[in-house]
Design a protein around this motif. Sequence first.
Motif, PDB file in Angstrom:
ATOM      1  N   GLY A   1     -46.674 -39.430  -0.482  1.00 41.37           N
ATOM      2  CA  GLY A   1     -46.183 -40.505  -1.352  1.00 41.37           C
ATOM      3  C   GLY A   1     -45.876 -40.017  -2.759  1.00 41.37           C
ATOM      4  O   GLY A   1     -44.868 -40.398  -3.362  1.00 41.37           O
ATOM      5  N   VAL A   2     -46.737 -39.146  -3.294  1.00 41.93           N
ATOM      6  CA  VAL A   2     -46.509 -38.592  -4.630  1.00 41.93           C
ATOM      7  C   VAL A   2     -45.225 -37.773  -4.658  1.00 41.93           C
ATOM      8  O   VAL A   2     -44.403 -37.915  -5.582  1.00 41.93           O
ATOM      9  CB  VAL A   2     -47.711 -37.711  -5.062  1.00 41.93           C
ATOM     10  CG1 VAL A   2     -47.352 -36.873  -6.281  1.00 41.93           C
ATOM     11  CG2 VAL A   2     -48.918 -38.580  -5.374  1.00 41.93           C
ATOM     12  N   ILE A   3     -45.033 -36.930  -3.661  1.00 43.95           N
ATOM     13  CA  ILE A   3     -43.854 -36.054  -3.642  1.00 43.95           C
ATOM     14  C   ILE A   3     -42.567 -36.872  -3.513  1.00 43.95           C
ATOM     15  O   ILE A   3     -41.627 -36.709  -4.308  1.00 43.95           O
ATOM     16  CB  ILE A   3     -43.955 -35.040  -2.491  1.00 43.95           C
ATOM     17  CG1 ILE A   3     -45.123 -34.072  -2.741  1.00 43.95           C
ATOM     18  CG2 ILE A   3     -42.654 -34.252  -2.346  1.00 43.95           C
ATOM     19  CD1 ILE A   3     -45.429 -33.182  -1.555  1.00 43.95           C
ATOM     20  N   LEU A   4     -42.518 -37.767  -2.525  1.00 45.71           N
ATOM     21  CA  LEU A   4     -41.288 -38.523  -2.270  1.00 45.71           C
ATOM     22  C   LEU A   4     -40.951 -39.448  -3.434  1.00 45.71           C
ATOM     23  O   LEU A   4     -39.803 -39.505  -3.886  1.00 45.71           O
ATOM     24  CB  LEU A   4     -41.433 -39.325  -0.976  1.00 45.71           C
ATOM     25  CG  LEU A   4     -41.516 -38.502   0.317  1.00 45.71           C
ATOM     26  CD1 LEU A   4     -41.798 -39.399   1.507  1.00 45.71           C
ATOM     27  CD2 LEU A   4     -40.244 -37.704   0.528  1.00 45.71           C
ATOM     28  N   SER A   5     -41.953 -40.172  -3.939  1.00 47.42           N
ATOM     29  CA  SER A   5     -41.694 -41.088  -5.056  1.00 47.42           C
ATOM     30  C   SER A   5     -41.415 -40.319  -6.340  1.00 47.42           C
ATOM     31  O   SER A   5     -40.630 -40.768  -7.182  1.00 47.42           O
ATOM     32  CB  SER A   5     -42.876 -42.050  -5.245  1.00 47.42           C
ATOM     33  OG  SER A   5     -44.072 -41.335  -5.523  1.00 47.42           O
ATOM     34  N   GLY A   6     -42.041 -39.147  -6.507  1.00 42.52           N
ATOM     35  CA  GLY A   6     -41.785 -38.333  -7.695  1.00 42.52           C
ATOM     36  C   GLY A   6     -40.360 -37.811  -7.733  1.00 42.52           C
ATOM     37  O   GLY A   6     -39.692 -37.846  -8.775  1.00 42.52           O
ATOM     38  N   VAL A   7     -39.884 -37.327  -6.591  1.00 44.92           N
ATOM     39  CA  VAL A   7     -38.490 -36.862  -6.506  1.00 44.92           C
ATOM     40  C   VAL A   7     -37.530 -38.025  -6.762  1.00 44.92           C
ATOM     41  O   VAL A   7     -36.530 -37.881  -7.484  1.00 44.92           O
ATOM     42  CB  VAL A   7     -38.219 -36.217  -5.132  1.00 44.92           C
ATOM     43  CG1 VAL A   7     -36.728 -35.948  -4.952  1.00 44.92           C
ATOM     44  CG2 VAL A   7     -39.014 -34.928  -4.982  1.00 44.92           C
TER      45      VAL A   7
END
Length: 263
Positions: free
Chosen positions: A173-179
Amino acid sequence: MVPQDLQRQIWAQLAPHRRIAVACVGVSAIVLLPIRSAMIGNGWPDALNPDMLLAIAFDTTVGTAWCCQIVATILLLFTGFVPGSMNVAATAIVSALLLASLSFTGHAVMNDGWRGVLHQANDVVHLLAGGAWVGALLPVFLILPRLEDSSTRDQARAALSHFSMAGHLAIAGVILSGVTNMLFILDGLPTDWTFEYQRLLTVKIGLVAAMILAAITNRYILVPRIVRHRGSRALAIGTMAEIVLAIAVIGFVAWSAMLEPAA
């Protein structure tokens, strides 16, 4: 994610840390509005100007965010009076609301229309996923010594297994939402280092990558050693490394939150 008996022990052990954290949240929420007033107005004389404080609190997006944070902070104070195991759930829910309120200010409100709504919704996902990941690290660190005690070893292993499964979702979730956030703000990668925001974002991405590497090492190298009754000390060091990196990431986020991202 933690068996009930062990949950009570860890929750009690976290009590002094929780009180300090809530006090910090309360103090920072109170002083934030005068600081905003000084920044938006004519310097420190406006920090305690009643008319300026009221205008910012009720007529600006940062004021809306501040009001939500004050309400969430008051609710967080009252969670201390919720009895029994419900206290854990109440604290988690109110903390999530407090995190989500941060999406009402900063770069999350730079867009209009549906793009703005999607940006804020994505920012909420990013905040909650990051909060779940970082927030779980201290309980995990406190659970690790229980692996050395035969009376709590099985419960500690079960808790670590549950944290591991949830951790995969939180990190994803952090990676996808961060991108997605980066694309909303910059429409691409942070390659223009003439902007301080993009320089800080690049460093933040590097720190998050280091956290992910530490998490992968902990999960796929050190956790299997625990099954063979070895490696709990190494896992404690790895978990502490994640905590230190997380503090650095939060610092960079706070630093860059009000900077101009691009031309």
